[in-house]
Motif scaffolding. Structure first.
Motif, PDB file in Angstrom:
ATOM      1  N   ARG A 150       0.806  -1.228   0.000  1.00 21.98           N
ATOM      2  CA  ARG A 150       0.000   0.000   0.000  1.00 21.98           C
ATOM      3  C   ARG A 150       0.833   1.269   0.000  1.00 21.98           C
ATOM      4  NH1 ARG A 150      -2.603  -0.458   6.025  1.00 21.98           N
ATOM      5  NH2 ARG A 150      -0.630  -0.733   7.087  1.00 21.98           N
ATOM      6  N   TRP A 151       2.143   1.175   0.294  1.00 22.44           N
ATOM      7  CA  TRP A 151       3.013   2.348   0.250  1.00 22.44           C
ATOM      8  C   TRP A 151       3.782   2.441  -1.068  1.00 22.44           C
ATOM      9  CZ3 TRP A 151       3.074  -1.032   4.489  1.00 22.44           C
ATOM     10  CH2 TRP A 151       2.351  -0.560   5.588  1.00 22.44           C
ATOM     11  N   GLY A 152       3.479   1.519  -2.011  1.00 21.94           N
ATOM     12  CA  GLY A 152       4.141   1.536  -3.312  1.00 21.94           C
ATOM     13  C   GLY A 152       5.497   0.876  -3.324  1.00 21.94           C
ATOM     14  N   ILE A 153       5.813   0.091  -2.281  1.00 18.24           N
ATOM     15  CA  ILE A 153       7.101  -0.590  -2.209  1.00 18.24           C
ATOM     16  C   ILE A 153       6.939  -2.001  -2.774  1.00 18.24           C
ATOM     17  CG2 ILE A 153       8.908  -1.444  -0.660  1.00 18.24           C
ATOM     18  CD1 ILE A 153       8.055   0.825   1.285  1.00 18.24           C
ATOM     19  N   PRO A 154       7.750  -2.368  -3.782  1.00 14.34           N
ATOM     20  CA  PRO A 154       7.655  -3.713  -4.369  1.00 14.34           C
ATOM     21  C   PRO A 154       7.931  -4.808  -3.331  1.00 14.34           C
ATOM     22  CG  PRO A 154       9.009  -2.297  -5.733  1.00 14.34           C
ATOM     23  CD  PRO A 154       8.766  -1.569  -4.463  1.00 14.34           C
ATOM     24  N   GLN A 155       7.117  -5.840  -3.374  1.00 13.63           N
ATOM     25  CA  GLN A 155       7.281  -7.003  -2.500  1.00 13.63           C
ATOM     26  C   GLN A 155       7.417  -8.227  -3.392  1.00 13.63           C
ATOM     27  OE1 GLN A 155       7.163  -6.499   1.025  1.00 13.63           O
ATOM     28  NE2 GLN A 155       7.264  -4.412   0.259  1.00 13.63           N
TER      29      GLN A 155
END
Length: 157
Positions: A150-155
């Motif tokens: 949700r923070w735009g960080i790739p997982q």
């Protein structure tokens, strides 16, 4: 009046080859002409005899052992799969699935901000289409198969 496509393409008129395209007849180039001739004979490129001989199928054999539980890839199974003819010659499909072949392969590229920036490139040639697939899938997973939280960080998955 409705005119249906004939059974034996291509169609010739005044020494030029044509094919049906919707309601029109359009001229074809030499590559399309070859494809249409095969189609008219109920053949395909992969079913034609290959010039290759002495092919090996260890990659395919391992995949079939894993997926369907075969013990060994036999000549009869190669015939059943359409990779070999009864006369012992291999088909083009057989050459494509062989561990080594003469086909160009694929060029996998990871681009940067534009197509002039290549971050990674792998040219894979003269190997089984299964190896091409496996390598392409690995590159996809390496670079593109990820989720964004949700923070735009790739997982990574």
């Amino acid at each position: 009046m409705k005119i249906f496509q004939g059974l034996y393409p291509p169609y010739f008129y005044k020494e030029k080859a044509y094919k049906r395209n919707d309601s029109a007849s359009v001229p074809v180039d030499s590559l399309e002409l070859s494809r249409l001739i095969l189609e008219g004979q109920n053949c395909s490129y992969d079913s034609l005899p290959s010039h290759a001989s002495n092919l090996h199928f260890s990659i395919l054999e391992k995949a079939l052992q894993k997926k369907i539980g075969i013990e060994k890839l036999t000549p009869d199974l190669l015939i059943t799969l359409g990779l070999r003819e009864k006369n012992g010659k291999y088909t083009n499909a057989g050459a494509l699935f062989a561990d080594e072949n003469d086909y160009r392969g694929i060029d996998l590229v990871k681009f940067g901000d534009n197509i002039n920036v290549m971050l990674d490139r792998a040219q894979i040639e003269k190997v089984s289409v299964l190896k091409l697939y496996q390598d392409a899938l690995q590159k996809y997973r390496q670079y593109y198969q990820n989720e964004v939280n949700r923070w735009g960080i790739p997982q990574k998955k």
